[in-house]
Design a protein around this motif. Structure first.
Motif, PDB file in Angstrom:
ATOM      1  N   MET A   1      26.722  23.562 -19.694  1.00  0.00           N
ATOM      2  CA  MET A   1      28.066  22.551 -19.577  1.00  0.00           C
ATOM      3  C   MET A   1      29.283  23.331 -20.308  1.00  0.00           C
ATOM      4  N   THR A   2      30.355  23.289 -19.767  1.00  0.00           N
ATOM      5  CA  THR A   2      31.456  24.035 -20.051  1.00  0.00           C
ATOM      6  C   THR A   2      32.198  22.978 -21.154  1.00  0.00           C
ATOM      7  N   TRP A   3      33.173  23.831 -21.736  1.00  0.00           N
ATOM      8  CA  TRP A   3      34.111  23.333 -22.890  1.00  0.00           C
ATOM      9  C   TRP A   3      34.872  21.905 -22.365  1.00  0.00           C
ATOM     10  N   THR A   4      34.919  20.767 -22.815  1.00  0.00           N
ATOM     11  CA  THR A   4      35.643  19.678 -22.390  1.00  0.00           C
ATOM     12  C   THR A   4      36.433  19.358 -23.816  1.00  0.00           C
ATOM     13  N   ILE A   5      37.760  18.515 -23.350  1.00  0.00           N
ATOM     14  CA  ILE A   5      38.324  18.008 -24.520  1.00  0.00           C
ATOM     15  C   ILE A   5      37.718  16.804 -25.189  1.00  0.00           C
ATOM     16  N   PHE A   6      37.350  16.742 -26.441  1.00  0.00           N
ATOM     17  CA  PHE A   6      36.745  15.693 -27.317  1.00  0.00           C
ATOM     18  C   PHE A   6      37.691  14.678 -27.140  1.00  0.00           C
ATOM     19  N   ASP A   7      37.312  13.587 -26.532  1.00  0.00           N
ATOM     20  CA  ASP A   7      38.073  12.171 -26.467  1.00  0.00           C
ATOM     21  C   ASP A   7      37.479  10.818 -27.139  1.00  0.00           C
ATOM     22  N   LYS A   8      36.366  11.217 -27.790  1.00  0.00           N
ATOM     23  CA  LYS A   8      36.020  10.007 -28.499  1.00  0.00           C
ATOM     24  C   LYS A   8      36.542   9.546 -29.794  1.00  0.00           C
ATOM     25  N   ASN A   9      35.819   8.615 -30.526  1.00  0.00           N
ATOM     26  CA  ASN A   9      36.734   8.179 -31.852  1.00  0.00           C
ATOM     27  C   ASN A   9      35.802   9.383 -32.887  1.00  0.00           C
ATOM     28  N   ASP A  10      36.589   9.387 -33.973  1.00  0.00           N
ATOM     29  CA  ASP A  10      35.974  10.591 -34.850  1.00  0.00           C
ATOM     30  C   ASP A  10      34.702  10.286 -35.509  1.00  0.00           C
ATOM     31  N   ASP A  11      33.836   9.220 -35.530  1.00  0.00           N
ATOM     32  CA  ASP A  11      32.517   9.159 -35.932  1.00  0.00           C
ATOM     33  C   ASP A  11      31.740  10.042 -35.750  1.00  0.00           C
ATOM     34  N   GLU A  12      31.643  10.539 -34.093  1.00  0.00           N
ATOM     35  CA  GLU A  12      30.508  11.557 -33.845  1.00  0.00           C
ATOM     36  C   GLU A  12      31.042  12.898 -34.232  1.00  0.00           C
ATOM     37  N   TRP A  13      32.457  13.226 -34.025  1.00  0.00           N
ATOM     38  CA  TRP A  13      33.020  14.391 -34.695  1.00  0.00           C
ATOM     39  C   TRP A  13      32.316  14.721 -36.281  1.00  0.00           C
ATOM     40  N   HIS A  14      32.646  13.559 -37.106  1.00  0.00           N
ATOM     41  CA  HIS A  14      32.440  13.695 -38.352  1.00  0.00           C
ATOM     42  C   HIS A  14      30.985  13.778 -38.972  1.00  0.00           C
ATOM     43  N   LYS A  15      30.219  13.145 -37.917  1.00  0.00           N
ATOM     44  CA  LYS A  15      28.692  13.071 -38.195  1.00  0.00           C
ATOM     45  C   LYS A  15      28.238  14.606 -38.187  1.00  0.00           C
ATOM     46  N   ARG A  16      28.677  15.212 -37.012  1.00  0.00           N
ATOM     47  CA  ARG A  16      28.271  16.617 -36.648  1.00  0.00           C
ATOM     48  C   ARG A  16      28.765  17.677 -37.811  1.00  0.00           C
ATOM     49  N   PHE A  17      30.080  17.298 -38.287  1.00  0.00           N
ATOM     50  CA  PHE A  17      31.041  18.186 -39.224  1.00  0.00           C
ATOM     51  C   PHE A  17      29.974  18.086 -40.594  1.00  0.00           C
ATOM     52  N   LEU A  18      29.474  16.910 -40.937  1.00  0.00           N
ATOM     53  CA  LEU A  18      28.824  16.958 -42.324  1.00  0.00           C
ATOM     54  C   LEU A  18      27.494  17.341 -42.091  1.00  0.00           C
ATOM     55  N   GLU A  19      26.620  17.318 -40.919  1.00  0.00           N
ATOM     56  CA  GLU A  19      25.299  17.909 -40.622  1.00  0.00           C
ATOM     57  C   GLU A  19      25.635  19.503 -40.732  1.00  0.00           C
ATOM     58  N   MET A  20      26.474  20.022 -40.122  1.00  0.00           N
ATOM     59  CA  MET A  20      26.729  21.407 -40.106  1.00  0.00           C
ATOM     60  C   MET A  20      27.465  21.865 -41.675  1.00  0.00           C
ATOM     61  N   GLY A  21      27.730  21.179 -42.250  1.00  0.00           N
ATOM     62  CA  GLY A  21      28.256  21.543 -43.579  1.00  0.00           C
ATOM     63  C   GLY A  21      29.577  22.400 -43.478  1.00  0.00           C
ATOM     64  N   ALA A  22      30.242  22.355 -42.413  1.00  0.00           N
ATOM     65  CA  ALA A  22      31.461  23.068 -41.760  1.00  0.00           C
ATOM     66  C   ALA A  22      32.607  23.035 -42.896  1.00  0.00           C
ATOM     67  N   HIS A  23      33.449  24.125 -42.781  1.00  0.00           N
ATOM     68  CA  HIS A  23      34.685  24.063 -43.592  1.00  0.00           C
ATOM     69  C   HIS A  23      35.671  22.744 -43.318  1.00  0.00           C
ATOM     70  N   TYR A  24      36.332  22.499 -44.588  1.00  0.00           N
ATOM     71  CA  TYR A  24      37.238  21.290 -44.306  1.00  0.00           C
ATOM     72  C   TYR A  24      38.337  21.494 -43.130  1.00  0.00           C
ATOM     73  N   ARG A  25      38.414  22.736 -43.080  1.00  0.00           N
ATOM     74  CA  ARG A  25      39.531  22.520 -41.878  1.00  0.00           C
ATOM     75  C   ARG A  25      39.004  22.270 -40.507  1.00  0.00           C
ATOM     76  N   GLN A  26      37.789  22.125 -40.558  1.00  0.00           N
ATOM     77  CA  GLN A  26      37.351  21.854 -39.088  1.00  0.00           C
ATOM     78  C   GLN A  26      37.145  20.402 -39.119  1.00  0.00           C
ATOM     79  N   SER A  27      37.562  19.343 -40.396  1.00  0.00           N
ATOM     80  CA  SER A  27      37.250  18.124 -40.356  1.00  0.00           C
ATOM     81  C   SER A  27      38.255  17.345 -39.506  1.00  0.00           C
ATOM     82  N   TYR A  28      38.006  15.886 -39.081  1.00  0.00           N
ATOM     83  CA  TYR A  28      38.981  15.378 -37.940  1.00  0.00           C
ATOM     84  C   TYR A  28      40.270  15.119 -38.982  1.00  0.00           C
TER      85      TYR A  28
END
Length: 344
Positions: free
Chosen positions: A1-28
């Protein structure tokens, strides 16, 4: 699957962000902050063959058919997917014929990350803004253990600052929304004393309060006349905290206010459940004062992969590197004060 614009609410983004322990500058929330600061924000999503989602948040400025793009703090997922398909998607989704991309990955898995980026034809910039070295501290310990772990000189300075505090030479206040004008006064007074030509503005702080009120904390020190003389702030997600900014006026330095402030802020961070506190970048050669202050209290010094770049027009890389070196030059900012107004 190719890259697409993330157009959902921030809950899914935030969940994955926390799971990966990403840097704060990748937070929503950080993306929302950069948007208020005048950047276009693009959030992309890709599902890999093994059904794992990859997210990447980038900021950019567009000028006619050209876009200058910045990827802060790595991506949320495997960096190997920053391949030709990703680069093509950037051109299509930003609607640009020409693009320049700079990334600042904070990954300490240097060998693996560098191998992937080189394979995908990313390059190290000629001009780098950072030395790709940082320092952190495990604060899951008692106050005494934190202080005992500091260097002898740092402990001595802290004890002196504690005496200034107990004799009411200064007081401290904590808030997620301190007075922005106080922070600007401290920052700009410090910069003038150090002959650094880079002024802060109140809007920078106000926008942080609006977008990340539940993930930031400021400690501000005032002298006995209620004049602001020092501040330090951090941003946090789960059990990780990062230095967000700090400044101390000449008066604050005389009172060693930053030593007392740092310990009190670390206590607050620990009370919020933070285990690892990252003091941010260090540069022993160019900023020895900051280096020895951080090194005096923190003990885990490490390298990370750092800055990389790519452009679909090869000479653009050289031009952009030259332009960045000019814009960020302290001597040039002294001659042309208008450059100080540029927000990055």
């Amino acid at each position: 699957m190719t890259w697409t614009i993330f157009d959902k609410n921030d809950d899914e983004w935030h969940k994955r962000f926390l799971e990966m322990g990403a840097h704060y500058r990748q937070s929503y929330g950080w993306g929302n902050y950069k948007s208020l600061m005048g950047w276009k924000v693009l959030r992309l999503r890709k599902i890999t063959k093994n059904k794992k989602p990859i997210f990447v948040q980038l900021t950019y400025k567009k000028f006619l058919f050209f876009s200058a793009i910045y990827i802060p703090g790595d991506i949320i997922g495997d960096i190997k997917y920053l391949d030709e398909e990703f680069k093509k998607s950037l051109r299509l989704l930003t609607k640009s014929y020409f693009i320049y991309v700079r990334m600042d990955t904070n990954s300490s898995n240097i060998e693996i990350v560098n191998e992937s980026l080189i394979k995908n034809k990313w390059y190290k910039p000629i001009h780098r803004e950072h030395v790709s070295r940082s320092i952190s501290l495990n604060i899951d310990k008692s106050d005494d253990e934190i202080i005992k772990g500091a260097s002898d000189n740092w402990r001595k300075s802290y004890k002196k600052s504690l005496k200034f505090y107990t004799s009411k030479k200064f007081n401290i206040k904590f808030s997620s929304q301190p007075n922005s004008s106080d922070l600007v006064k401290i920052s700009n007074e410090m910069n003038r004393s150090k002959k650094i030509f880079s002024d802060h503005i109140e809007r920078e702080f106000d926008n942080l309060y609006d977008t990340l009120p539940n993930n930031i904390l400021f400690g501000v020190i005032y002298d006995q006349n209620n004049k602001p003389i020092s501040y330090r702030a951090f941003i946090y997600f789960n059990n990780k905290g990062w230095d967000l900014g700090a400044a101390t006026s000449p008066e604050g330095r005389d009172l060693l206010a930053s030593y007392f402030l740092t310990i009190e802020l670390l206590k607050k961070a620990r009370d919020l459940g933070i285990v690892n506190y990252n003091f941010g970048g260090i540069n022993k050669k160019n900023k020895p004062g900051v280096y020895f202050f951080k090194k005096g209290i923190a003990n885990y010094e490490y390298d990370y992969s750092g800055e990389w770049e790519w452009s679909n027009i090869f000479f653009l890389r050289y031009f952009i590197n030259f332009l960045i070196s000019i814009i960020m030059s302290n001597s040039v900012r002294k001659i042309f004060p208008i450059i100080k107004k540029l927000r990055f």
